[in-house]
Write a protein that holds these residues in place. Sequence first.
Motif, PDB file in Angstrom:
ATOM      1  N   UNK A 140       0.818  -1.289  -0.002  1.00  0.00           N
ATOM      2  CA  UNK A 140       0.084  -0.152   0.059  1.00  0.00           C
ATOM      3  C   UNK A 140       0.851   1.428  -0.043  1.00  0.00           C
ATOM      4  N   UNK A 141       1.976   1.054   0.707  1.00  0.00           N
ATOM      5  CA  UNK A 141       2.969   2.420   0.728  1.00  0.00           C
ATOM      6  C   UNK A 141       3.287   2.398  -0.457  1.00  0.00           C
ATOM      7  N   UNK A 142       3.675   1.386  -1.200  1.00  0.00           N
ATOM      8  CA  UNK A 142       4.480   1.539  -2.683  1.00  0.00           C
ATOM      9  C   UNK A 142       3.415   2.190  -3.470  1.00  0.00           C
ATOM     10  N   UNK A 143       2.170   1.661  -3.635  1.00  0.00           N
ATOM     11  CA  UNK A 143       0.912   2.299  -4.388  1.00  0.00           C
ATOM     12  C   UNK A 143       1.057   3.827  -4.112  1.00  0.00           C
ATOM     13  N   UNK A 144       0.930   4.189  -3.037  1.00  0.00           N
ATOM     14  CA  UNK A 144       0.694   5.649  -2.665  1.00  0.00           C
ATOM     15  C   UNK A 144       2.044   6.438  -2.899  1.00  0.00           C
ATOM     16  N   UNK A 145       3.242   5.808  -2.934  1.00  0.00           N
ATOM     17  CA  UNK A 145       4.333   6.684  -3.226  1.00  0.00           C
ATOM     18  C   UNK A 145       4.524   6.634  -4.924  1.00  0.00           C
ATOM     19  N   UNK A 146       4.246   5.623  -5.670  1.00  0.00           N
ATOM     20  CA  UNK A 146       4.584   5.813  -6.910  1.00  0.00           C
ATOM     21  C   UNK A 146       3.512   6.405  -7.772  1.00  0.00           C
ATOM     22  N   UNK A 147       2.662   6.607  -7.378  1.00  0.00           N
ATOM     23  CA  UNK A 147       1.136   7.314  -8.084  1.00  0.00           C
ATOM     24  C   UNK A 147       1.607   8.761  -8.167  1.00  0.00           C
ATOM     25  N   UNK A 148       1.166   9.435  -9.223  1.00  0.00           N
ATOM     26  CA  UNK A 148       1.282  10.820  -9.157  1.00  0.00           C
ATOM     27  C   UNK A 148       0.348  11.803  -8.285  1.00  0.00           C
ATOM     28  N   UNK A 149       0.781  12.860  -8.353  1.00  0.00           N
ATOM     29  CA  UNK A 149      -0.134  13.705  -7.370  1.00  0.00           C
ATOM     30  C   UNK A 149      -1.471  14.030  -7.892  1.00  0.00           C
ATOM     31  N   UNK A 150      -1.193  14.287  -9.199  1.00  0.00           N
ATOM     32  CA  UNK A 150      -2.800  14.588  -9.913  1.00  0.00           C
ATOM     33  C   UNK A 150      -2.639  13.719 -11.186  1.00  0.00           C
ATOM     34  N   UNK A 151      -3.682  13.534 -11.895  1.00  0.00           N
ATOM     35  CA  UNK A 151      -3.539  12.858 -13.214  1.00  0.00           C
ATOM     36  C   UNK A 151      -4.915  13.408 -13.771  1.00  0.00           C
ATOM     37  N   UNK A 152      -4.840  13.827 -14.983  1.00  0.00           N
ATOM     38  CA  UNK A 152      -5.920  14.305 -15.761  1.00  0.00           C
ATOM     39  C   UNK A 152      -6.820  15.182 -14.812  1.00  0.00           C
ATOM     40  N   UNK A 153      -6.393  16.110 -14.202  1.00  0.00           N
ATOM     41  CA  UNK A 153      -6.914  17.110 -13.220  1.00  0.00           C
ATOM     42  C   UNK A 153      -7.818  16.210 -12.084  1.00  0.00           C
ATOM     43  N   UNK A 154      -7.530  14.850 -11.924  1.00  0.00           N
ATOM     44  CA  UNK A 154      -8.106  14.104 -10.614  1.00  0.00           C
ATOM     45  C   UNK A 154      -6.890  14.058  -9.545  1.00  0.00           C
ATOM     46  N   UNK A 155      -7.267  14.393  -8.369  1.00  0.00           N
ATOM     47  CA  UNK A 155      -6.458  14.317  -7.557  1.00  0.00           C
ATOM     48  C   UNK A 155      -6.266  12.823  -6.934  1.00  0.00           C
ATOM     49  N   UNK A 156      -4.954  12.444  -7.304  1.00  0.00           N
ATOM     50  CA  UNK A 156      -4.775  10.931  -6.830  1.00  0.00           C
ATOM     51  C   UNK A 156      -4.138  10.835  -5.559  1.00  0.00           C
ATOM     52  N   UNK A 157      -3.638  11.921  -5.145  1.00  0.00           N
ATOM     53  CA  UNK A 157      -3.129  11.936  -3.690  1.00  0.00           C
ATOM     54  C   UNK A 157      -1.742  11.192  -3.677  1.00  0.00           C
ATOM     55  N   UNK A 158      -0.850  11.046  -4.925  1.00  0.00           N
ATOM     56  CA  UNK A 158       0.188  10.099  -4.746  1.00  0.00           C
ATOM     57  C   UNK A 158       1.386  10.992  -4.425  1.00  0.00           C
ATOM     58  N   UNK A 159       2.690  10.422  -4.297  1.00  0.00           N
ATOM     59  CA  UNK A 159       3.760  11.167  -4.080  1.00  0.00           C
ATOM     60  C   UNK A 159       4.806  11.419  -5.142  1.00  0.00           C
ATOM     61  N   UNK A 160       4.531  10.629  -6.276  1.00  0.00           N
ATOM     62  CA  UNK A 160       5.334  10.687  -7.417  1.00  0.00           C
ATOM     63  C   UNK A 160       6.789  10.511  -7.300  1.00  0.00           C
ATOM     64  N   UNK A 161       7.176   9.606  -6.267  1.00  0.00           N
ATOM     65  CA  UNK A 161       8.603   9.243  -5.738  1.00  0.00           C
ATOM     66  C   UNK A 161       8.907   7.882  -6.395  1.00  0.00           C
ATOM     67  N   UNK A 162      10.150   7.623  -6.360  1.00  0.00           N
ATOM     68  CA  UNK A 162      10.498   6.272  -6.907  1.00  0.00           C
ATOM     69  C   UNK A 162      10.976   5.351  -5.565  1.00  0.00           C
ATOM     70  N   UNK A 163      11.086   4.060  -5.606  1.00  0.00           N
ATOM     71  CA  UNK A 163      11.091   3.232  -4.585  1.00  0.00           C
ATOM     72  C   UNK A 163      12.150   2.179  -5.056  1.00  0.00           C
ATOM     73  N   UNK A 164      13.003   1.612  -4.032  1.00  0.00           N
ATOM     74  CA  UNK A 164      13.608   0.477  -4.259  1.00  0.00           C
ATOM     75  C   UNK A 164      13.138  -0.650  -3.444  1.00  0.00           C
ATOM     76  N   UNK A 165      12.613  -1.710  -3.990  1.00  0.00           N
ATOM     77  CA  UNK A 165      11.868  -2.850  -2.879  1.00  0.00           C
ATOM     78  C   UNK A 165      12.848  -4.053  -3.142  1.00  0.00           C
ATOM     79  N   UNK A 166      13.449  -4.235  -2.008  1.00  0.00           N
ATOM     80  CA  UNK A 166      14.201  -5.465  -1.740  1.00  0.00           C
ATOM     81  C   UNK A 166      13.437  -6.738  -1.213  1.00  0.00           C
ATOM     82  N   UNK A 167      13.300  -7.773  -2.099  1.00  0.00           N
ATOM     83  CA  UNK A 167      12.391  -8.502  -1.628  1.00  0.00           C
ATOM     84  C   UNK A 167      13.254  -9.734  -1.400  1.00  0.00           C
TER      85      UNK A 167
END
Lengths: 292, 312
Positions: A53-80
């Motif tokens: 859920x954190x990943x989803x919130x972080x990598x989504x953009x803040x807005x998209x097509x003038x809809x507020x997605x409330x993402x953070x538009x940042x990149x993540x390194x995930x070590x699995x």
Amino acid sequence: MQSETGLQLLARLGSRPSIAGVLSPIFNDGPSAKDVIELFGTEGTGKSEILLNLVAGIILPKTWKSVNLNGKDASVIFIDNDYKFSILRLVTVMENRIHATLKNAPQAEENLTNDVELLIQKCLSKLSLIRCTNSSELLVTLYSLEQTLLSNPNISVIMIDSISAFYWIDKCNGGESLAAQEKNLTLISEVLSKFINSFSLIVIATKCALMKKRMREDYNLEKSASNIDRLKNDHQEFLCKAWGQLVTQRFHVEKQLASNHFKCHCIHLGSSKNADKTVIQFQITDNGIQVL
Amino acid sequence: MSAVRPNLCPQLSEDVVSKLRSAGVKTVVDLIKTDLEGLALETSLPYKDLVIIRRLLLAQFSTFPVNCSDFYLTTIASSSIIPTPAEKLNELLDGGLYTSEVTEIAGEISSGKTQFCLSLCVSVVMKARQNVVFIDTCGGFSADRLAEIAESLYGEEHLEHILQSVKVIEAFDIFHLMTALQTIKDKMVKKVDPFYDTLKLLVVDSITAVIYPSLGGQQMDGHGLMVQLSLKLRHLAADFSLCVLVVNNVIGDGKVSLGKTWSHVPHCRLLISHPKDQESNVRELVLIKSSRLATGGKTKIGITEKGIEDWT
């Protein structure tokens, strides 16, 4: 004398995207830069789900097509390390989140399904997945990430699922000496600490409750203690000291079998004692984590 | 951790290695974490060479990050869902068993664990047209029973095909099991045996029989072996999009055996038991752990000559 290259200077002084408030209220208005967060719990308590859920919130953009997605538009390194990362689940969570937002947005156009797919593809390119098979590989991989971190100022989080994955293997390979058993994890903690300080990164790691808390003589006393004290006592650090000192916040995740609800307790370490006693209840649905 | 030895990369000659060793640099990790400027002064090796060696070793011993938008496309192309023979159970599992996952079925003695596995073997072969490797660790595999299920469901004309598509490997201790898994991996990488090209399901019946003897006591070796084994299973599942099904026991009052460390291993955990008030061939399946579904769901199956099927 310490010297640094221009790239290092820029990486140290330049700011990385903030992810504050990404999964509130579980993380309140955090995580903020240089936090080291540990998610601790037994199996099936939603640790990996919180990460997704954190990943989803972080990598989504803040807005998209003038809809507020409330993402953070940042990149993540995930070590699995646990080989459990499910990209399909991540995509489901992202899709549902976008669709739920679109439903409530009057200005949204219809028939965006194809566009949503493209958007998700674009967002996923901000996520790098690393799978390590043993602790020395993890260590060397972390060293090799330095260059990536220097050249990509958009990376603000490293997630590790889980930091305890190689605990038993290292314990057996290290022989009798505790120092040898903990060598790799100590070095890993050192590298992470260096990254955190020089790049203002955030590290979020899960730690599996691999062993039971040893019963102490004053167990009966503990029973009567308050809930938060009980949880503090429930946790037993079995990883090396260097890691324990690195962690700034620990989240205990629990599952209540009867209601299928999950409980998350935040414990701030190092700072004032028991400063934070918040308990957040959440449930896990197809849309991801829903706070109750 | 690998030692720094000659020929790891072109710049590492015998001479360079011995100089590094006298400066206390013995393993790859030592070289990577040391300050190279200081090391160059101490060993009188050219700084430039050391930087090149470090870079080559980093590339050689680290894992390369995968971009998830590519990873998503390959996952979609390679993953599939293996339906079980019971429709209601499939609903419970959102379609069936998923590839790249480790699914565990746990139950008491004679609760139908092996019947579940055998039944699944037949349905994988006939419905998904894929092959199965069945690793038998306690002598519980019965070819007769497999043939009975196959014949009563699909008739004699398919019997040979079904039996040919299931390969049985016997491994009675943890080391044999690990060797067997390594052999499977090798064969899937080399792609010489056509059987392994369409391998989709790997059954280990049962995992408890090989792990239990090495656990317990003051020795920690057992836990190390158990984690090694669990990693091997998960790597096989993830790297080759296999569906891995392991059989576990329960101890006492419905508690799954092998303890806390193992409980983190499977993605999905099904508990199979015989409800006391039901007929002798009825079993109840409960989903007690899942990384993608709500847990606690239940369904009933019946065990007949056709294997397992929905019980209404």
